[in-house]
Design a protein around this motif. Sequence first.
Motif, PDB file in Angstrom:
ATOM      1  N   ASP A 156      42.973  20.502  35.832  1.00  0.00           N
ATOM      2  CA  ASP A 156      43.884  20.502  34.697  1.00  0.00           C
ATOM      3  C   ASP A 156      44.839  21.691  34.811  1.00  0.00           C
ATOM      4  O   ASP A 156      44.392  22.828  34.957  1.00  0.00           O
ATOM      5  N   TRP A 157      46.131  21.405  34.767  1.00  0.00           N
ATOM      6  CA  TRP A 157      47.106  22.486  34.964  1.00  0.00           C
ATOM      7  C   TRP A 157      47.032  23.546  33.861  1.00  0.00           C
ATOM      8  O   TRP A 157      47.085  24.739  34.147  1.00  0.00           O
ATOM      9  N   SER A 158      46.915  23.121  32.592  1.00  0.00           N
ATOM     10  CA  SER A 158      46.878  24.116  31.509  1.00  0.00           C
ATOM     11  C   SER A 158      45.692  25.058  31.688  1.00  0.00           C
ATOM     12  O   SER A 158      45.777  26.258  31.439  1.00  0.00           O
ATOM     13  N   SER A 159      44.589  24.480  32.121  1.00  0.00           N
ATOM     14  CA  SER A 159      43.392  25.268  32.330  1.00  0.00           C
ATOM     15  C   SER A 159      43.599  26.285  33.453  1.00  0.00           C
ATOM     16  O   SER A 159      43.178  27.442  33.365  1.00  0.00           O
ATOM     17  N   TRP A 160      44.243  25.830  34.503  1.00  0.00           N
ATOM     18  CA  TRP A 160      44.572  26.704  35.634  1.00  0.00           C
ATOM     19  C   TRP A 160      45.434  27.872  35.140  1.00  0.00           C
ATOM     20  O   TRP A 160      45.147  29.037  35.397  1.00  0.00           O
ATOM     21  N   TRP A 161      46.503  27.501  34.413  1.00  0.00           N
ATOM     22  CA  TRP A 161      47.427  28.536  33.936  1.00  0.00           C
ATOM     23  C   TRP A 161      46.724  29.532  33.017  1.00  0.00           C
ATOM     24  O   TRP A 161      46.817  30.743  33.206  1.00  0.00           O
ATOM     25  N   ALA A 162      46.034  28.998  32.017  1.00  0.00           N
ATOM     26  CA  ALA A 162      45.394  29.883  31.029  1.00  0.00           C
ATOM     27  C   ALA A 162      44.297  30.710  31.681  1.00  0.00           C
ATOM     28  O   ALA A 162      44.108  31.881  31.355  1.00  0.00           O
ATOM     29  N   GLY A 163      43.594  30.090  32.629  1.00  0.00           N
ATOM     30  CA  GLY A 163      42.455  30.759  33.260  1.00  0.00           C
ATOM     31  C   GLY A 163      42.868  31.885  34.187  1.00  0.00           C
ATOM     32  O   GLY A 163      42.036  32.678  34.612  1.00  0.00           O
ATOM     33  N   GLU A 164      44.150  31.942  34.530  1.00  0.00           N
ATOM     34  CA  GLU A 164      44.571  32.998  35.456  1.00  0.00           C
ATOM     35  C   GLU A 164      45.488  34.023  34.815  1.00  0.00           C
ATOM     36  O   GLU A 164      46.116  34.824  35.505  1.00  0.00           O
ATOM     37  N   GLU A 165      45.570  33.977  33.491  1.00  0.00           N
ATOM     38  CA  GLU A 165      46.293  35.055  32.817  1.00  0.00           C
ATOM     39  C   GLU A 165      45.567  36.367  33.101  1.00  0.00           C
ATOM     40  O   GLU A 165      44.334  36.381  33.189  1.00  0.00           O
ATOM     41  N   PRO A 166      46.324  37.449  33.206  1.00  0.00           N
ATOM     42  CA  PRO A 166      45.661  38.725  33.508  1.00  0.00           C
ATOM     43  C   PRO A 166      44.757  39.201  32.367  1.00  0.00           C
ATOM     44  O   PRO A 166      44.779  38.629  31.279  1.00  0.00           O
ATOM     45  N   ALA A 167      43.994  40.228  32.636  1.00  0.00           N
ATOM     46  CA  ALA A 167      43.104  40.858  31.654  1.00  0.00           C
ATOM     47  C   ALA A 167      41.933  39.954  31.296  1.00  0.00           C
ATOM     48  O   ALA A 167      41.793  39.485  30.174  1.00  0.00           O
ATOM     49  N   ARG A 168      41.130  39.637  32.278  1.00  0.00           N
ATOM     50  CA  ARG A 168      39.916  38.839  32.082  1.00  0.00           C
ATOM     51  C   ARG A 168      38.781  39.547  32.825  1.00  0.00           C
ATOM     52  O   ARG A 168      39.030  40.565  33.478  1.00  0.00           O
ATOM     53  N   PRO A 169      37.572  39.018  32.764  1.00  0.00           N
ATOM     54  CA  PRO A 169      36.465  39.780  33.364  1.00  0.00           C
ATOM     55  C   PRO A 169      36.708  40.128  34.831  1.00  0.00           C
ATOM     56  O   PRO A 169      36.292  41.179  35.294  1.00  0.00           O
ATOM     57  N   THR A 170      37.339  39.221  35.564  1.00  0.00           N
ATOM     58  CA  THR A 170      37.676  39.527  36.951  1.00  0.00           C
ATOM     59  C   THR A 170      38.908  38.734  37.351  1.00  0.00           C
ATOM     60  O   THR A 170      39.063  37.591  36.958  1.00  0.00           O
TER      61      THR A 170
END
Length: 684
Positions: A409-423
């Motif tokens: 899912d593209w939205s998931s890809w985009w949202a999941g790679e926003e900076p400031a996450r556990p890694t």
Amino acid sequence: MSTTTPPRRAFDALIAEHGLGFGGDYNPEQWTPDVWREDVELMREAGVNLVTVGVFSWAMIEPTPGAREWGWLDEVLDLLHAGGIAVDLASPVASPPPWLGMRHPETLPVDRDGVRLIPGSRNQFSPASRVYREHAAAITRDLAERYAGHPAVCMWHVGNEYGQVDHGDEAAREFRLWLGRRYGTIEALNEAWGTAFWSQRYADFDEILPPRRMPYLVNPTQSLDFRRYSSDQLRECYRELRDVIRATGAAQPITTNFMGFHALTDYWAWADDVDVVSDDQYPDPASSDSPADIALVQDLMRSLGRGRSWVLMEQAISATSWREHNLPKSPLRARRDSLQAVARGADAVCYFQWRQAKAGAERFHSAMLPHAGSDSDVFRGVRRQGEDLKKLTAVAGARVPAEVAILFDWSSWWAGEEPARPTERLSTMTEVTRWYRELWRRGVVADVVPAASDLAGYRTILVPHSYIVTPETASALRTAVDAGAHVVIGPFSGVADENAQVLTGRSPVLLRDLLGVSGEEWGAVPDAGSPLAPADDWDAGRAVAQPHAGILAERLRAEDADVLARHADGDLAGIPAITRRTVGTGAAWYVGAVLDQATLSAVIADALAAAGITDALGGPAGLLPDGLEAVRRGDVLFLLNHADTRTDITVTGSHVDLLTGEETIDSVGIAPGEVRALTERRTW
Ligand code: GLA
């Protein structure tokens, strides 16, 4: 559900009549008319039957504002038609002539730093610019009116690799309109974007800007919505021109060339807007993983077209020139790449480009007819491919059945790679690719499916990493498991909702019941990794030499699931890492950490076996010899040897290789780099 439209039927009829398409981008504007004649002769000699013309010809057709220079194109199309070569005619809107940007600077795109990009390269247009769009529509209309009835024209090619992003003022206007349509009120937007954080509350849509350069981190939902908007805006550009072409009475199929898993375009949204899915693919010959990775892209293309055949619009016959270090392909490799696409559902294979340019930025990019001319290994390879494709007409239009789905899912890809996450080390594409390779190594084809889709008919469903899980997606997965499917959910899935807001509660909130596990914290794993202890009765896991997790792991609790492996050491000692909840004949598997490849392989192998998935050869989906790809299209079993050693495998029964005419009985040898296309030999 889209039906088979008349333009799509026209494409199928074209292939049925002329066989698989073979050719490339043809840019006659780079050459003089005497060269065009030689081109057509050599195309015929090579078995070329399809060329894309005019992708970058805007300045040639409209050298000054409003001019129309058709003479050269009339002549080229007539020549090609006389040579029996069909034309995929391009609306030349990807590269406007310099005069457009000079007279109307607002047509030029602005990057996130506020820099306006200038003419002298290509793609210098803003998808939001009204003036650009008017000019693009005008030239497309005139082109289609002139050539819709030309007997050479079999297809239309709108633009080229749509993928621009623009942060300018017109983009700001369009972004606000898009947000207004999505949210209705500014209050709803504030809620969705979580603007209470860092005092970002907006009083009016007019206050919103594209995510240009900011002092610090960007609001992740603003960023996600700008990506969604940018994809939709480009799609509008495409649709506008598609409709302009159609309005002239043109009946041919219309397409635009996709770019695989392209980061700026959500092709699930685009897919039904093209009559035939087409794609540009440039696997890197330097990477030994590229055959598996490009197979994933090819499975995506087939899936975007709902299982129908697709067009490999561009590839390189030898080296590209845009990598830092461009390895050439051998003619054998180029042939294998083309046949791989056919095996995975392509009904046409084309190249960028026909004749190698002697000037311009791509002068060292390979082409079917290289600088050296026809007395070259590259061109001999082209001729061989032309002959091979003629031998494969049996597969034209045939389907590639899949019982396994992989969710992307593209939205998931985009949202999941926003900076400031556990890694930042967790990458969606890396995970999707790692999981898919395990299917590929076992000769198992997958359909790529969007979130929330109907999963009926799939017996194993892989969700390598889906940061966003909506209630609809959760319910589709539940329905699949209830129906007996084996669903495997990967790490850091179901973390957020469609606005990229984290779902609160024990995670993955919407999948907790299905998986029978719940977690309370995701944490980065130290570089040394976290060793895993497989359960005594998990044989596949126990066979892995040093099972371990890395990158990211969840503090997890099994509530109603079997634990297949636990963390063995450190802070996570005893915490489940891999679980399985059996539901009737199906199961919901959970991978609560990023696994090493061997352990991941064991999980996927088990899920395939439990679901009774067989490989392309009809046996249990075990590992094939290294580098061997097996895929079945229609009645033909394709075996592609990507390794540099010979492989002999059992293929029970008597078969004929369509490429060589050779007969095989019970066993098939495949030389390094070779391809077999086997059909069962009927004895009655
Ligand atoms: C893309 C473009 C082509 C050409 C090739 C080079 O696919 O569409 O115009 O630039 O890349 O690889």
